[in-house]
Design a protein around this motif. Structure first.
Motif, PDB file in Angstrom:
ATOM      1  N   GLY A 188       0.804  -1.215   0.000  1.00  0.00           N
ATOM      2  CA  GLY A 188       0.000   0.000   0.000  1.00  0.00           C
ATOM      3  C   GLY A 188       0.835   1.262   0.000  1.00  0.00           C
ATOM      4  O   GLY A 188       0.541   2.211   0.738  1.00  0.00           O
ATOM      5  N   SER A 189       1.876   1.303  -0.838  1.00  0.00           N
ATOM      6  CA  SER A 189       2.745   2.483  -0.862  1.00  0.00           C
ATOM      7  C   SER A 189       3.240   2.762  -2.277  1.00  0.00           C
ATOM      8  O   SER A 189       3.244   1.878  -3.143  1.00  0.00           O
ATOM      9  CB  SER A 189       3.943   2.282   0.071  1.00  0.00           C
ATOM     10  N   ALA A 190       3.636   4.000  -2.471  1.00  0.00           N
ATOM     11  CA  ALA A 190       4.253   4.415  -3.735  1.00  0.00           C
ATOM     12  C   ALA A 190       5.272   5.491  -3.421  1.00  0.00           C
ATOM     13  O   ALA A 190       5.053   6.334  -2.546  1.00  0.00           O
ATOM     14  CB  ALA A 190       3.208   4.938  -4.710  1.00  0.00           C
ATOM     15  N   THR A 191       6.380   5.459  -4.138  1.00  0.00           N
ATOM     16  CA  THR A 191       7.422   6.470  -3.962  1.00  0.00           C
ATOM     17  C   THR A 191       7.733   7.084  -5.318  1.00  0.00           C
ATOM     18  O   THR A 191       8.067   6.373  -6.271  1.00  0.00           O
ATOM     19  CB  THR A 191       8.703   5.861  -3.371  1.00  0.00           C
ATOM     20  N   LEU A 192       7.589   8.398  -5.382  1.00  0.00           N
ATOM     21  CA  LEU A 192       7.899   9.142  -6.604  1.00  0.00           C
ATOM     22  C   LEU A 192       9.221   9.865  -6.385  1.00  0.00           C
ATOM     23  O   LEU A 192       9.408  10.537  -5.364  1.00  0.00           O
ATOM     24  CB  LEU A 192       6.807  10.169  -6.910  1.00  0.00           C
ATOM     25  N   LYS A 193      10.121   9.757  -7.321  1.00  0.00           N
ATOM     26  CA  LYS A 193      11.433  10.400  -7.178  1.00  0.00           C
ATOM     27  C   LYS A 193      11.706  11.344  -8.353  1.00  0.00           C
ATOM     28  O   LYS A 193      11.371  11.039  -9.494  1.00  0.00           O
ATOM     29  CB  LYS A 193      12.547   9.348  -7.082  1.00  0.00           C
ATOM     30  N   GLY A 194      12.324  12.479  -8.015  1.00  0.00           N
ATOM     31  CA  GLY A 194      12.763  13.415  -9.043  1.00  0.00           C
ATOM     32  C   GLY A 194      11.641  14.126  -9.767  1.00  0.00           C
ATOM     33  O   GLY A 194      11.665  14.237 -10.994  1.00  0.00           O
ATOM     34  N   LEU A 195      10.664  14.646  -9.022  1.00  0.00           N
ATOM     35  CA  LEU A 195       9.560  15.393  -9.639  1.00  0.00           C
ATOM     36  C   LEU A 195       9.973  16.858  -9.786  1.00  0.00           C
ATOM     37  O   LEU A 195      10.326  17.518  -8.801  1.00  0.00           O
ATOM     38  CB  LEU A 195       8.306  15.293  -8.775  1.00  0.00           C
ATOM     39  N   VAL A 196       9.944  17.363 -11.006  1.00  0.00           N
ATOM     40  CA  VAL A 196      10.374  18.739 -11.284  1.00  0.00           C
ATOM     41  C   VAL A 196       9.289  19.464 -12.074  1.00  0.00           C
ATOM     42  O   VAL A 196       8.795  18.948 -13.076  1.00  0.00           O
ATOM     43  CB  VAL A 196      11.700  18.768 -12.080  1.00  0.00           C
ATOM     44  N   ILE A 197       8.926  20.655 -11.607  1.00  0.00           N
ATOM     45  CA  ILE A 197       8.025  21.544 -12.347  1.00  0.00           C
ATOM     46  C   ILE A 197       8.874  22.678 -12.903  1.00  0.00           C
ATOM     47  O   ILE A 197       9.442  23.473 -12.151  1.00  0.00           O
ATOM     48  CB  ILE A 197       6.920  22.109 -11.443  1.00  0.00           C
ATOM     49  N   ASP A 198       8.995  22.742 -14.227  1.00  0.00           N
ATOM     50  CA  ASP A 198       9.812  23.776 -14.863  1.00  0.00           C
ATOM     51  C   ASP A 198       9.164  25.146 -14.741  1.00  0.00           C
ATOM     52  O   ASP A 198       7.976  25.272 -14.428  1.00  0.00           O
ATOM     53  CB  ASP A 198      10.021  23.451 -16.346  1.00  0.00           C
ATOM     54  N   ASN A 199       9.974  26.165 -15.020  1.00  0.00           N
ATOM     55  CA  ASN A 199       9.456  27.529 -15.051  1.00  0.00           C
ATOM     56  C   ASN A 199       8.671  27.782 -16.335  1.00  0.00           C
ATOM     57  O   ASN A 199       8.958  27.180 -17.383  1.00  0.00           O
ATOM     58  CB  ASN A 199      10.600  28.534 -14.981  1.00  0.00           C
ATOM     59  N   PRO A 200       7.694  28.686 -16.271  1.00  0.00           N
ATOM     60  CA  PRO A 200       7.056  29.138 -17.516  1.00  0.00           C
ATOM     61  C   PRO A 200       8.082  29.891 -18.375  1.00  0.00           C
ATOM     62  O   PRO A 200       9.126  30.315 -17.868  1.00  0.00           O
ATOM     63  CB  PRO A 200       5.955  30.088 -17.014  1.00  0.00           C
ATOM     64  N   PRO A 201       7.805  30.081 -19.648  1.00  0.00           N
ATOM     65  CA  PRO A 201       8.724  30.832 -20.515  1.00  0.00           C
ATOM     66  C   PRO A 201       8.982  32.236 -19.963  1.00  0.00           C
ATOM     67  O   PRO A 201       8.088  32.876 -19.418  1.00  0.00           O
ATOM     68  CB  PRO A 201       7.974  30.892 -21.854  1.00  0.00           C
ATOM     69  N   GLY A 202      10.232  32.699 -20.094  1.00  0.00           N
ATOM     70  CA  GLY A 202      10.574  34.049 -19.675  1.00  0.00           C
ATOM     71  C   GLY A 202      11.273  34.147 -18.336  1.00  0.00           C
ATOM     72  O   GLY A 202      11.744  35.221 -17.961  1.00  0.00           O
ATOM     73  N   TYR A 203      11.368  33.020 -17.612  1.00  0.00           N
ATOM     74  CA  TYR A 203      12.029  33.022 -16.309  1.00  0.00           C
ATOM     75  C   TYR A 203      13.348  32.279 -16.391  1.00  0.00           C
ATOM     76  O   TYR A 203      13.469  31.281 -17.106  1.00  0.00           O
ATOM     77  CB  TYR A 203      11.119  32.401 -15.259  1.00  0.00           C
ATOM     78  N   GLY A 204      14.354  32.766 -15.646  1.00  0.00           N
ATOM     79  CA  GLY A 204      15.711  32.285 -15.840  1.00  0.00           C
ATOM     80  C   GLY A 204      16.215  31.257 -14.855  1.00  0.00           C
ATOM     81  O   GLY A 204      17.247  30.623 -15.114  1.00  0.00           O
ATOM     82  N   THR A 205      15.556  31.061 -13.718  1.00  0.00           N
ATOM     83  CA  THR A 205      16.026  30.055 -12.770  1.00  0.00           C
ATOM     84  C   THR A 205      15.791  28.648 -13.321  1.00  0.00           C
ATOM     85  O   THR A 205      15.009  28.451 -14.244  1.00  0.00           O
ATOM     86  CB  THR A 205      15.319  30.218 -11.403  1.00  0.00           C
ATOM     87  N   ASP A 206      16.479  27.682 -12.728  1.00  0.00           N
ATOM     88  CA  ASP A 206      16.492  26.329 -13.303  1.00  0.00           C
ATOM     89  C   ASP A 206      15.126  25.664 -13.308  1.00  0.00           C
ATOM     90  O   ASP A 206      14.814  24.857 -14.188  1.00  0.00           O
ATOM     91  CB  ASP A 206      17.481  25.441 -12.536  1.00  0.00           C
ATOM     92  N   TYR A 207      14.300  25.960 -12.294  1.00  0.00           N
ATOM     93  CA  TYR A 207      12.990  25.314 -12.170  1.00  0.00           C
ATOM     94  C   TYR A 207      12.158  26.103 -11.181  1.00  0.00           C
ATOM     95  O   TYR A 207      12.661  26.998 -10.481  1.00  0.00           O
ATOM     96  CB  TYR A 207      13.155  23.867 -11.674  1.00  0.00           C
ATOM     97  N   ALA A 208      10.870  25.769 -11.102  1.00  0.00           N
ATOM     98  CA  ALA A 208      10.004  26.358 -10.074  1.00  0.00           C
ATOM     99  C   ALA A 208      10.012  25.477  -8.826  1.00  0.00           C
ATOM    100  O   ALA A 208      10.221  25.970  -7.712  1.00  0.00           O
ATOM    101  CB  ALA A 208       8.582  26.523 -10.599  1.00  0.00           C
ATOM    102  N   PHE A 209       9.775  24.179  -9.007  1.00  0.00           N
ATOM    103  CA  PHE A 209       9.787  23.221  -7.896  1.00  0.00           C
ATOM    104  C   PHE A 209      10.656  22.033  -8.263  1.00  0.00           C
ATOM    105  O   PHE A 209      10.633  21.565  -9.400  1.00  0.00           O
ATOM    106  CB  PHE A 209       8.373  22.701  -7.600  1.00  0.00           C
ATOM    107  N   ALA A 210      11.387  21.518  -7.275  1.00  0.00           N
ATOM    108  CA  ALA A 210      12.109  20.255  -7.428  1.00  0.00           C
ATOM    109  C   ALA A 210      11.865  19.439  -6.162  1.00  0.00           C
ATOM    110  O   ALA A 210      12.216  19.877  -5.062  1.00  0.00           O
ATOM    111  CB  ALA A 210      13.599  20.492  -7.624  1.00  0.00           C
ATOM    112  N   LEU A 211      11.250  18.280  -6.326  1.00  0.00           N
ATOM    113  CA  LEU A 211      10.885  17.434  -5.187  1.00  0.00           C
ATOM    114  C   LEU A 211      11.631  16.112  -5.329  1.00  0.00           C
ATOM    115  O   LEU A 211      11.346  15.327  -6.239  1.00  0.00           O
ATOM    116  CB  LEU A 211       9.374  17.200  -5.155  1.00  0.00           C
ATOM    117  N   ASP A 212      12.581  15.874  -4.443  1.00  0.00           N
ATOM    118  CA  ASP A 212      13.386  14.661  -4.550  1.00  0.00           C
ATOM    119  C   ASP A 212      12.538  13.407  -4.331  1.00  0.00           C
ATOM    120  O   ASP A 212      12.659  12.430  -5.068  1.00  0.00           O
ATOM    121  CB  ASP A 212      14.525  14.695  -3.527  1.00  0.00           C
TER     122      ASP A 212
END
Length: 259
Positions: A61-85
């Motif tokens: 009864g478990s699940a593990t998600l690894k390396g979930l990344v939400i990129d930035n919308p166009p026009g933003y310079g940082t690497d990502y918005a969210f990074a969840l290990d």
């Protein structure tokens, strides 16, 4: 008799094909879930959502998600918005074969967030706007005859210990404190929510809290900048040195404290 044998042979073949299909689904279930998360997340946020891996253990009864990344919308310079290990999901195994999959807990701890300001907008406000726009799409009622129509209900959600950085055009880069986000009772256990509906509610809760923190930080930065500007203007007008200005500030503080 020949017709009966033919019918039985067809039934056996159908059962074999069905059995092979079930085995294929079970063997590829992790990849199917991964693809669903990436597709649903990208559609909701209006930007790329990627996931490294999904490890499902239905018996435990478990699940593990690894390396979930939400990129930035166009026009933003940082690497990502969210990074969840790591995202940990605990579910009720008894609900796996039911019409609503009951998730007991979803825990995200120690995620990384990049908040970036451009003009009057931020990457987070842009993603939040995209999520809210996507949530206007009405979901069809559950179809109990369709095995791919998955409904979800979540008992407890926590998003804690977030490491955040705020990057601004005017004030540069600074650490940002984002309050923990905790929600309970998301989705009716009897009817559930579509994966898109559940993801929208969770994303909106986290993004709203983060965007509020960004707004507070920017307001504080603006307040400090205005205070420094007024202090510099007064110093120039009175032609005071830094030492004289510090002495004057100390005298004023003592006066108002009654010292």
């Amino acid at each position: 008799m020949k017709a009966l044998k033919t019918t039985l042979l067809i039934l056996v073949l159908l059962l074999v094909v069905l059995g092979l299909g079930v085995v294929w689904v079970l063997r590829n279930l992790d990849d199917l879930v991964l693809g669903t998360i990436e597709d649903t997340g990208s559609r909701l946020t209006g930007t790329a959502v990627t996931l490294d891996s999904v490890d499902l253990d239905l018996a435990a009864g478990s699940a593990t998600l690894k390396g979930l990344v939400i990129d930035n919308p166009p026009g933003y310079g940082t690497d990502y918005a969210f990074a969840l290990d790591t995202v940990r999901v605990d579910l009720d195994p008894a609900s796996v074969t039911g019409s609503v999959l009951r998730l007991e807990d979803v825990t995200i701890a120690g995620g990384r967030l990049n908040a970036e300001q451009k003009g009057t907008a931020t990457n987070l406000s842009t993603i939040l706007r995209n999520v809210r726009a996507a949530s206007g799409e009405a979901a069809p009622p559950a179809d109990p005859e369709d095995p791919t129509d998955v409904r979800l209900a979540l008992q407890h959600f926590s998003f804690t210990d977030t490491q955040a950085t705020l990057t601004t055009e005017q004030y540069g880069e600074a650490s940002l404190r984002v309050p923990d986000v905790v929600r309970t009772g998301i989705g009716d256990p009897a009817s559930g929510l579509t994966p898109a509906e559940l993801a929208r509610q969770l994303l909106e809760a986290v993004l709203k809290e983060a965007q509020d923190a960004v707004g507070d930080a920017l307001a504080e930065r603006a307040k400090e900048a205005a205070k420094d500007a007024a202090k510099a203007k007064l110093k120039d007008k009175l032609n005071l040195s830094d030492e004289d200005m510090d002495s004057a500030e100390g005298a004023l503080k003592s006066l108002f404290k009654g010292d």
